[in-house]
Design an enzyme around this catalytic site. Structure first.
Site, PDB file in Angstrom:
ATOM      1  N   LYS A  36      -6.179   5.635  11.820  1.00 21.41           N
ATOM      2  CA  LYS A  36      -6.425   5.670  10.381  1.00 21.41           C
ATOM      3  C   LYS A  36      -5.479   4.704   9.662  1.00 21.41           C
ATOM      4  O   LYS A  36      -4.516   4.191  10.257  1.00 21.41           O
ATOM      5  CB  LYS A  36      -6.232   7.090   9.850  1.00 21.41           C
ATOM      6  CG  LYS A  36      -4.802   7.602   9.991  1.00 21.41           C
ATOM      7  CD  LYS A  36      -4.645   9.002   9.433  1.00 21.41           C
ATOM      8  CE  LYS A  36      -3.178   9.462   9.567  1.00 21.41           C
ATOM      9  NZ  LYS A  36      -2.941  10.756   8.930  1.00 21.41           N
ATOM     10  N   ARG A 134      -2.672  22.369   3.786  1.00 20.02           N
ATOM     11  CA  ARG A 134      -3.338  21.127   3.388  1.00 20.02           C
ATOM     12  C   ARG A 134      -4.814  21.324   3.718  1.00 20.02           C
ATOM     13  O   ARG A 134      -5.404  22.332   3.333  1.00 20.02           O
ATOM     14  CB  ARG A 134      -2.696  19.949   4.124  1.00 20.02           C
ATOM     15  CG  ARG A 134      -2.885  18.600   3.446  1.00 20.02           C
ATOM     16  CD  ARG A 134      -2.079  17.516   4.110  1.00 20.02           C
ATOM     17  NE  ARG A 134      -2.478  17.276   5.494  1.00 20.02           N
ATOM     18  CZ  ARG A 134      -1.996  16.301   6.265  1.00 20.02           C
ATOM     19  NH1 ARG A 134      -1.058  15.490   5.785  1.00 20.02           N
ATOM     20  NH2 ARG A 134      -2.397  16.127   7.506  1.00 20.02           N
ATOM     21  N   HIS A 166      -3.180  21.369  12.432  1.00 12.89           N
ATOM     22  CA  HIS A 166      -2.134  20.343  12.350  1.00 12.89           C
ATOM     23  C   HIS A 166      -0.800  21.004  12.034  1.00 12.89           C
ATOM     24  O   HIS A 166      -0.729  21.897  11.179  1.00 12.89           O
ATOM     25  CB  HIS A 166      -2.499  19.337  11.255  1.00 12.89           C
ATOM     26  CG  HIS A 166      -1.704  18.067  11.298  1.00 12.89           C
ATOM     27  ND1 HIS A 166      -1.625  17.274  12.418  1.00 12.89           N
ATOM     28  CD2 HIS A 166      -0.958  17.447  10.346  1.00 12.89           C
ATOM     29  CE1 HIS A 166      -0.869  16.208  12.158  1.00 12.89           C
ATOM     30  NE2 HIS A 166      -0.443  16.304  10.911  1.00 12.89           N
ATOM     31  N   ARG A 222      -3.395  14.416  19.730  1.00 14.05           N
ATOM     32  CA  ARG A 222      -3.674  13.357  18.760  1.00 14.05           C
ATOM     33  C   ARG A 222      -2.390  12.561  18.523  1.00 14.05           C
ATOM     34  O   ARG A 222      -1.468  13.042  17.861  1.00 14.05           O
ATOM     35  CB  ARG A 222      -4.151  13.952  17.425  1.00 14.05           C
ATOM     36  CG  ARG A 222      -5.357  14.887  17.534  1.00 14.05           C
ATOM     37  CD  ARG A 222      -5.818  15.361  16.150  1.00 14.05           C
ATOM     38  NE  ARG A 222      -4.731  15.949  15.376  1.00 14.05           N
ATOM     39  CZ  ARG A 222      -4.394  17.232  15.400  1.00 14.05           C
ATOM     40  NH1 ARG A 222      -5.056  18.082  16.183  1.00 14.05           N
ATOM     41  NH2 ARG A 222      -3.416  17.688  14.659  1.00 14.05           N
ATOM     42  N   TYR A 266      18.120  -8.855  -9.478  1.00 12.63           N
ATOM     43  CA  TYR A 266      17.968  -8.066 -10.705  1.00 12.63           C
ATOM     44  C   TYR A 266      18.968  -6.921 -10.773  1.00 12.63           C
ATOM     45  O   TYR A 266      19.265  -6.253  -9.783  1.00 12.63           O
ATOM     46  CB  TYR A 266      16.564  -7.470 -10.770  1.00 12.63           C
ATOM     47  CG  TYR A 266      15.462  -8.472 -10.967  1.00 12.63           C
ATOM     48  CD1 TYR A 266      15.406  -9.266 -12.109  1.00 12.63           C
ATOM     49  CD2 TYR A 266      14.464  -8.617 -10.017  1.00 12.63           C
ATOM     50  CE1 TYR A 266      14.375 -10.182 -12.299  1.00 12.63           C
ATOM     51  CE2 TYR A 266      13.432  -9.528 -10.184  1.00 12.63           C
ATOM     52  CZ  TYR A 266      13.391 -10.304 -11.335  1.00 12.63           C
ATOM     53  OH  TYR A 266      12.374 -11.205 -11.509  1.00 12.63           O
ATOM     54  N   CYS A 313      12.975  -8.034  -4.497  1.00 14.67           N
ATOM     55  CA  CYS A 313      12.068  -8.407  -5.580  1.00 14.67           C
ATOM     56  C   CYS A 313      10.620  -8.343  -5.102  1.00 14.67           C
ATOM     57  O   CYS A 313      10.343  -8.033  -3.947  1.00 14.67           O
ATOM     58  CB  CYS A 313      12.404  -9.822  -6.065  1.00 14.67           C
ATOM     59  SG  CYS A 313      14.141 -10.060  -6.483  1.00 14.67           S
ATOM     60  N   MET A 314       9.688  -8.645  -5.986  1.00 12.70           N
ATOM     61  CA  MET A 314       8.282  -8.562  -5.625  1.00 12.70           C
ATOM     62  C   MET A 314       7.916  -9.528  -4.507  1.00 12.70           C
ATOM     63  O   MET A 314       7.126  -9.195  -3.609  1.00 12.70           O
ATOM     64  CB  MET A 314       7.396  -8.842  -6.846  1.00 12.70           C
ATOM     65  CG  MET A 314       5.906  -8.680  -6.572  1.00 12.70           C
ATOM     66  SD  MET A 314       4.875  -9.023  -8.010  1.00 12.70           S
ATOM     67  CE  MET A 314       5.290  -7.653  -9.075  1.00 12.70           C
ATOM     68  N   ASP A 315       8.489 -10.731  -4.525  1.00 11.00           N
ATOM     69  CA  ASP A 315       8.075 -11.777  -3.601  1.00 11.00           C
ATOM     70  C   ASP A 315       9.189 -12.274  -2.697  1.00 11.00           C
ATOM     71  O   ASP A 315       8.957 -13.165  -1.877  1.00 11.00           O
ATOM     72  CB  ASP A 315       7.556 -12.995  -4.385  1.00 11.00           C
ATOM     73  CG  ASP A 315       6.593 -12.602  -5.471  1.00 11.00           C
ATOM     74  OD1 ASP A 315       5.586 -11.948  -5.143  1.00 11.00           O
ATOM     75  OD2 ASP A 315       6.846 -12.913  -6.655  1.00 11.00           O
TER      76      ASP A 315
END
Length: 386
Positions: A36, A134, A166, A222, A266, A313-315
């Site tokens: 999955k 769940r 589970h 599993r 940052y 940072c993002m990148d």
């Protein structure tokens, strides 16, 4: 001019085969490899094929879409899926000969409609909630679900192929919840047997339980995270020789000197207390690198583990090169097998206060392309989208 990859994920399919084979040999029962979430970020279809090559009798996915994608890719073996909402396209699942999990009689009603639409007998598994709270039937509702399932089986609508549950705490083998859940599962099986159900497989164990709790193996285990070579219960699992299949790497973009007192990234969360050099690595949380790992995770650059500095940072992120000047264009390994002395996904998980599942799944769902290699078949090299 040679074009270097900004960043990429390298997945060794031989490692997946090795891990699945190792787990199969250890447990001695049928194996479901869980693929999955795009194979936990490793790529669902290629890792599923590797698992099948290693002998996995079953594949496990969460959603119908995932299961149907495996069918479209040519997988004809047994596939279990288990997460739906009202109004799902059960027709497609029945037509594709999937094993469909039911938690409630209402889901069985919808599957019955799909049987009428397709003219095909369904395969159904029932899930009992033994304490995770769940998905699955509550123990109080279990007899009604079993009764409905048996009636549909007698009517020829489906075959009940499995009963499962589970565990909540299998990574903590001394937690009394494990005994309680296994006891509850056995009680649920007795109710089903008394009603006349004869499932093909009964299954409870995930990766940690498959390794640490032999009594929970029943007919099938599993295995998800362990199939990808990562430890499902750090500090508890014996060394089985599992091999991490994923390496996350990038190309060093820039090396620069900074002076004592210079702040990095940052929020100025790290300030150099002495002159040093920084390496700019062109990946960040937009690629699935956990932002929380700033100032705590490490990466392998020029043969040494280098600490991240400042916020991720993002990148991009920065590593402390300690005054050394590796060349821009050199390789950076964020994490891998650990055999080269570099960090592992577990190391990054600890740095980010999370679990290795999240590290590989998040980075595998980012924008880094995947490249497949096979250390048993060196001629294979395939690039696939992330």
């Amino acid at each position: 001019m040679k074009s270097a990859a900004r960043a990429e994920i390298v997945v060794d399919l031989a490692a997946v085969r090795h891990n699945v084979h190792t787990l199969r040999e250890l447990t001695g029962v049928a194996m479901m490899t869980v693929v999955k979430a795009d194979g936990y970020g490793h790529g669902m279809v290629p890792t599923a094929r590797a698992a099948r090559e290693a002998g996995a009798e079953w594949l496990g996915v969460a959603t119908l879409d995932e299961a149907l994608e495996l069918r479209a890719a040519g997988d004809t073996g047994r596939i279990l899926c288990w997460l739906y909402v009202p109004g799902e396209e059960y027709d497609a699942g029945v037509a594709a000969d999937l094993d469909l999990t039911a938690y409630t009689p209402a889901e069985l009603d919808e599957i019955e409609e799909a049987v009428g639409d397709t003219g095909r007998t369904a395969r159904v598994q029932l899930k009992i909630d033994t304490g995770l709270s769940r998905g699955g039937s509550s123990p109080a509702a279990w007899p009604a679900l079993v009764e409905r399932a048996r009636a549909g089986e007698l009517a020829g609508h489906w075959k009940v192929t499995g009963i499962w549950s589970h565990l909540s705490s299998s990574d903590e083998p001394d937690d009394p919840a494990n005994d309680a859940q296994e006891t509850a599962f056995r009680a649920a099986l007795a109710v089903a047997e008394a009603a006349g159900l004869e499932p093909e497989v009964r299954h409870l164990a995930n990766s940690a339980a498959a390794i640490l709790r032999p009594s929970s193996r029943f007919d099938l285990v599993r295995c998800g995270i362990a199939s990808y070579g990562l430890d499902p219960a750090p500090g508890e699992t014996p060394d089985l020789g599992l091999v991490p299949a994923m390496t996350a790497r990038a190309t060093l973009a820039l090396v620069k000197d900074v002076a004592a007192g210079d702040a990095v990234s940052y929020g100025r969360t790290w300030i150099a207390d002495a002159p040093t050099t920084l390496g700019l690595v062109p990946v960040g949380y937009g690629d699935g690198v956990p932002r929380r790992a700033g100032n705590s995770a490490e990466a392998l650059v020029a043969g040494r583990r280098r600490p991240t500095r400042g916020r991720i940072c993002m990148d991009q992120l920065l590593v402390d090169l300690g005054g050394e000047h590796p060349a821009p264009g050199d390789d950076v390994e964020l994490f891998g097998s650990g055999r080269d002395g570099g960090p592992t996904a577990q190391d990054w998980a600890e740095a980010a206060d999370t679990i290795s599942y999240e590290i590989v799944t998040r980075i595998g769902s980012g924008r880094m392309p995947r490249r497949y290699v096979d250390s048993d078949r060196p001629d294979l090299s395939e690039v696939a989208p992330a």
